[in-house]
Write an enzyme that holds these catalytic residues in place. Structure first.
Site, PDB file in Angstrom:
ATOM      1  N   GLN A  85       0.845  -1.212   0.000  1.00 44.03           N
ATOM      2  CA  GLN A  85       0.000   0.000   0.000  1.00 44.03           C
ATOM      3  C   GLN A  85       0.874   1.254   0.000  1.00 44.03           C
ATOM      4  OE1 GLN A  85      -3.231   0.809  -0.197  1.00 44.03           O
ATOM      5  NE2 GLN A  85      -3.806  -1.305  -0.567  1.00 44.03           N
ATOM      6  N   SER A  86       2.012   1.215  -0.682  1.00 43.75           N
ATOM      7  CA  SER A  86       2.959   2.330  -0.612  1.00 43.75           C
ATOM      8  C   SER A  86       2.425   3.613  -1.265  1.00 43.75           C
ATOM      9  CB  SER A  86       4.257   1.916  -1.305  1.00 43.75           C
ATOM     10  OG  SER A  86       5.077   3.044  -1.514  1.00 43.75           O
ATOM     11  N   ASN A  87       2.446   4.687  -0.477  1.00 45.83           N
ATOM     12  CA  ASN A  87       2.092   6.010  -1.012  1.00 45.83           C
ATOM     13  C   ASN A  87       3.200   6.528  -1.928  1.00 45.83           C
ATOM     14  OD1 ASN A  87      -0.393   6.488   0.557  1.00 45.83           O
ATOM     15  ND2 ASN A  87       1.010   6.344   2.301  1.00 45.83           N
TER      16      ASN A  87
ATOM     17  N   CYS B 141       5.156   4.761  -3.788  1.00 47.31           N
ATOM     18  CA  CYS B 141       5.053   4.092  -5.092  1.00 47.31           C
ATOM     19  C   CYS B 141       3.892   4.667  -5.906  1.00 47.31           C
ATOM     20  CB  CYS B 141       4.890   2.583  -4.903  1.00 47.31           C
ATOM     21  SG  CYS B 141       6.415   1.807  -4.312  1.00 47.31           S
TER      22      CYS B 141
END
Ligand SMILES: Cc1ncc(COP(=O)(O)O)c(C=O)c1O
Length: 329
Positions: free
Chosen positions: A81-83, A85
């Site tokens: 759930q990387s912001n 990325c």
């Protein structure tokens, strides 16, 4: 100051992704419910691009035009759930570049939140089983891309480098201007900063040091790592940023503190206190926190406000670093 550092910063080349300045808003109803008098939120959730958040400011510097000369592909890594990325993939789309994201698994069957957006922005997703595998896999993918004739640029995890942190040196300048416009300066302003790879906090620390503002105390609230690790990383990134700006002053390292009491069962795992913080921000101010970073940082701020460290005359600012797609995952 007066040594040209702020001029060098202002003229530093960057890609203008963010809608700036972000707003500094009072939180009167939350202040009343907590018995605090002077409570504010700096809305970096509203940097705008690709649903905003703190990564937008850092990527403006990491993806400055001259760094992209000849580059055909961006490559970075993060959690599922990387912001970071999300914003990197959106930047690649906007700049007409390819993008590969190396994400720690498991691979979602029905992607939601940031995982949905990674794919919407057309990034190639490479899933690895463990966080420790991300960097070596990124290097392997970069090599394979280069052999296939691409020119990849690897963006380090979180864009938390000396260069990326310059985005938060600029944010420090912006915040100080906004704080000074409120009126007479209180003896102390305490800024709560959601912290993980430390580039945000490092930039603010460097900025407040350059600006000569020891009245602004910074408190990094950990999403994962212990306080001593965060302190070392923050100072290192801030020193790297200082070197780029050719600033030779001393960091106000005594003005930065860390809270690592909100990690609970680990990165991304909600705690009773973080869930309570999400509810309080929503119900009293109509603000959306994310479960991984801002909810835990808000829980850290609430804990601090109810303890012995807080003084009645403090001005308290919560840096809202965004991440709300994670709440909808
Ligand atoms: C929403 C949000 N807040 C805070 C952070 C932490 O910022 P930093 O990695 O600069 O410490 C992140 C980083 O991933 C984030 O996505």
């Amino acid at each position: 100051m007066g040594d040209g550092t702020l001029e060098r910063l202002a003229s530093w080349e960057r890609e203008e992704f963010a809608a700036l300045p972000t707003r500094l808003l009072p939180m009167p109803r939350m202040a009343a419910s907590l018995g605090a008098s002077d409570l504010w939120v700096k809305m970096d959730a509203e940097t705008g691009f690709a649903l905003g958040g703190n990564k937008v400011r850092k990527l403006e510097f990491e993806l400055a035009p001259s760094r992209l000369d000849g580059v055909t592909h961006l490559l970075t890594a993060g959690g599922p759930q990387s912001n970071h990325c999300r914003v990197t993939a959106a930047a690649a789309a906007r700049l007409g570049l390819g993008c590969t994201l190396v994400l720690s698994g498991p691979e979602p069957v029905h992607p939601t939140g940031n995982a949905l957006l990674h794919r919407l922005f057309n990034a190639d997703v490479v899933t690895v089983a463990d966080r420790a595998e991300r960097t070596p896999r990124m290097e392997a993918v970069a090599e394979a891309l280069a052999q296939a004739g691409e020119r990849p640029l690897v963006v380090p995890i979180g864009a938390s480098t000396g260069l990326g942190c310059l985005g938060y040196v600029r944010a420090a300048v912006e915040l100080v201007e906004q704080l000074d416009a409120i009126g007479p300066r209180p003896p102390r302003t305490v800024v709560f900063v959601p912290t993980s790879s430390c580039g945000t906090l490092a930039g603010l620390l460097l900025g407040m040091s350059i600006l000569g503002r020891p009245d602004v105390a910074l408190i990094g609230v950990s999403a994962d790592a212990p306080a001593d690790e965060l302190m070392a990383a923050t100072k290192q990134i801030a020193r790297d940023g200082a070197r780029l700006l050719a600033w030779e002053g001393d960091l106000f390292a005594d003005d930065v503190a860390f809270v690592d009491t909100q990690v609970g069962d680990g990165y991304g795992v909600s705690t009773p206190a973080s869930l309570e913080a999400i509810a309080l921000f929503g119900q009293s101010e109509g603000l959306v926190l994310d479960p991984t970073y801002t909810a835990k940082a808000a829980a850290g701020m609430l804990e601090w406000l109810s303890g012995d460290h807080a003084k009645p005359e403090d001005r308290v600012v919560f840096l809202h670093t965004g991440g709300h797609p994670g709440l909808l995952a």
